[in-house]
Scaffold this motif. Structure first.
Motif, mmCIF file in Angstrom:
data_model
loop_
_atom_site.group_PDB
_atom_site.id
_atom_site.type_symbol
_atom_site.label_atom_id
_atom_site.label_comp_id
_atom_site.label_asym_id
_atom_site.label_seq_id
_atom_site.Cartn_x
_atom_site.Cartn_y
_atom_site.Cartn_z
ATOM 1 N N LEU A 119 34.279 42.489 47.227
ATOM 2 C CA LEU A 119 33.884 42.693 45.834
ATOM 3 C C LEU A 119 32.732 43.681 45.756
ATOM 4 C CD1 LEU A 119 34.033 39.044 44.433
ATOM 5 C CD2 LEU A 119 35.406 40.977 43.639
ATOM 6 N N GLY A 151 35.610 43.093 41.154
ATOM 7 C CA GLY A 151 35.348 41.950 40.304
ATOM 8 C C GLY A 151 35.007 42.318 38.888
ATOM 9 N N GLU A 201 37.299 35.416 41.472
ATOM 10 C CA GLU A 201 37.457 35.856 42.839
ATOM 11 C C GLU A 201 38.894 36.251 43.120
ATOM 12 O OE1 GLU A 201 36.773 33.052 46.131
ATOM 13 O OE2 GLU A 201 34.835 34.030 46.345
#
Length: 248
Positions: A193, A199, A205
């Motif tokens: 990420l 993200g 997630e």
């Protein structure tokens, strides 16, 4: 200037596909204030006409459109190229966000949105997708190679063992590059990420898992039984290929 009927320009070229004229005008005017060249289309037909006249650097695509919806348009665009796509929608469920990512969107913003944040995301996507023409090239161009594949970090291009160019979204390429740079190491979702900014589509997630799934579809012989890109239980992912870094 024009070239072969297409308008040529040095400014970032953005296409807004949005049937709400008020929203489209606000976003268009704000992006123009940032020095971008911006066009607006109200539906897929209008989008296609605009794209025949101009090579865009990024598309802001609404989901709820008259006629062909945004999901269908995104899938169609992704089947023919790798232009960055930021989707807009009034639906805020994680399921819809994941659907957008699964079909190839690079980012996903829900309405009502903060204009400043939208512009920041657009700029972020543009920065990560700019080609060599907008950068200072180093004297030696480095390439990553594995199992016949070739990854060009400067041009942001990927070629398979048959030398065919494989279209990838911004996040898919960023993930592949991170794996090439860290072959044989377990990378957690948090690390991925941070490297890819994947993200941004929401505090989920699972966005990384979606991009990994799409990357496997392009790299693996059998995506259901991956060999190159393996899941490490309770750890993250590991790229098992032997990667060589070579001169271009």
């Amino acid at each position: 200037m024009e070239n072969g009927g297409r308008v040529m320009s040095d400014e970032p070229k953005i296409l807004i596909v949005e049937d709400d004229a008020q929203i489209a005008d606000i976003v268009r005017d704000s992006l123009r204030e940032q020095g971008m060249l911006v066009e607006v289309a109200a539906d897929g037909i209008g989008m296609d006409a605009k794209m025949r006249a101009l090579d865009f650097d990024l598309i802001v695509l609404d989901v709820m459109l008259p006629g062909e919806d945004g999901f269908s348009i995104c899938r169609r665009l992704r089947g023919s190229g790798d232009i960055p796509i930021l989707m807009l929608t009034s639906v805020s469920s994680d399921i819809d966000r994941v659907v957008g990512l699964e079909i190839g969107a690079d980012d996903y913003v829900t309405k009502p949105f903060v204009l400043r944040e939208l512009i920041a995301r657009i700029k972020g996507l543009l920065r990560r997708s700019r080609l060599t023409s907008s950068r200072v090239e180093s004297p030696r161009k480095r390439l990553f190679r594995f199992d016949g594949w070739r990854v060009d970090p400067i041009r942001r291009q990927v070629h398979d063992p048959s030398h065919a160019r494989i279209a990838m979204t911004t996040h898919e390429f960023d993930l592949l590059l991170a794996f090439c740079q860290n072959a044989g190491r377990v990378l957690t979702r948090e690390q991925l990420l941070a490297v890819t900014h994947a993200g941004l589509a929401g505090p989920i997630e699972r966005s990384i898992d979606v991009h990994i799934s799409r990357l496997r579809q392009k790299l693996e012989v059998d995506p259901r039984d991956p060999v190159l890109l393996k899941t490490v239980r309770l750890g993250g992912y590991i790229f098992t290929a032997v990667v060589e870094e070579t001169d271009g």
